[in-house]
Design a protein around this motif. Structure first.
Motif, short mmCIF file in Angstrom:
data_model
loop_
_atom_site.label_atom_id
_atom_site.label_comp_id
_atom_site.label_asym_id
_atom_site.label_seq_id
_atom_site.Cartn_x
_atom_site.Cartn_y
_atom_site.Cartn_z
N LEU A 1 26.38 50.76 73.43
CA LEU A 1 25.78 49.45 73.68
C LEU A 1 26.13 48.47 72.55
CD1 LEU A 1 24.04 47.52 75.27
CD2 LEU A 1 22.03 48.54 74.18
N VAL A 2 25.98 48.90 71.31
CA VAL A 2 26.29 48.02 70.18
C VAL A 2 27.79 47.70 70.15
CG1 VAL A 2 26.37 47.90 67.65
CG2 VAL A 2 24.30 48.68 68.81
N PHE B 1 29.37 47.63 61.52
CA PHE B 1 29.34 46.27 62.03
C PHE B 1 28.45 45.39 61.14
CE2 PHE B 1 30.03 48.97 65.75
CZ PHE B 1 31.18 48.41 66.29
N ALA B 2 29.03 44.36 60.57
CA ALA B 2 28.28 43.46 59.69
C ALA B 2 27.16 42.73 60.43
CB ALA B 2 29.22 42.44 59.07
N VAL C 1 22.69 41.55 65.70
CA VAL C 1 22.10 42.53 66.60
C VAL C 1 21.09 43.31 65.78
CG1 VAL C 1 22.51 44.54 68.06
CG2 VAL C 1 24.20 42.69 67.99
N SER C 2 19.82 43.19 66.12
CA SER C 2 18.77 43.91 65.42
C SER C 2 18.35 45.11 66.24
CB SER C 2 17.56 43.00 65.18
OG SER C 2 17.90 41.94 64.32
N ILE C 3 18.56 46.28 65.67
CA ILE C 3 18.12 47.52 66.31
C ILE C 3 16.73 47.82 65.77
CG2 ILE C 3 18.56 49.98 66.61
CD1 ILE C 3 21.54 49.37 66.05
N ALA D 1 21.80 54.35 64.20
CA ALA D 1 21.69 52.91 63.97
C ALA D 1 22.17 52.54 62.57
CB ALA D 1 20.25 52.46 64.18
N LEU D 2 21.80 53.32 61.58
CA LEU D 2 22.24 53.04 60.21
C LEU D 2 23.76 53.14 60.10
CD1 LEU D 2 19.45 54.89 58.20
CD2 LEU D 2 19.78 52.41 58.42
N GLY D 3 24.35 54.10 60.79
CA GLY D 3 25.81 54.20 60.81
C GLY D 3 26.46 52.99 61.46
#
Length: 70
Positions: free
Chosen positions: A23-24, A62-63, A40-42, A55-57
């Motif tokens: 998705l990201v 991705f900046a 993009v805030s997860i 998510a951290l990866g």
């Protein structure tokens, strides 16, 4: 269509380890068409399956990605 100046996209996640990466990746490819700047805030809501680590990866790759743990 002219892009808007900025856009924030929120992804609430609970145990989405298998879904968050594709998705990201797709959002990172698509959002530049719609906004000059974007994020993009997860939002990790206590996942127990490795969503946070995934998510951290993605935030490292991705900046535009931010991770919020609640």
């Amino acid at each position: 269509m002219k892009p808007i100046p900025s856009l924030s996209f929120f992804l609430p996640c609970y145990n989405e380890q298998n879904n968050i990466e594709p998705l990201v990746e797709r959002l990172a490819a698509l959002l530049p068409r719609f906004a000059d700047e974007f994020e993009v805030s997860i939002v990790n809501d206590g996942s127990t399956d490795g969503t946070r680590e995934k998510a951290l990866g993605l935030a490292e790759r991705f900046a535009c990605v931010r991770v919020v743990d609640i």
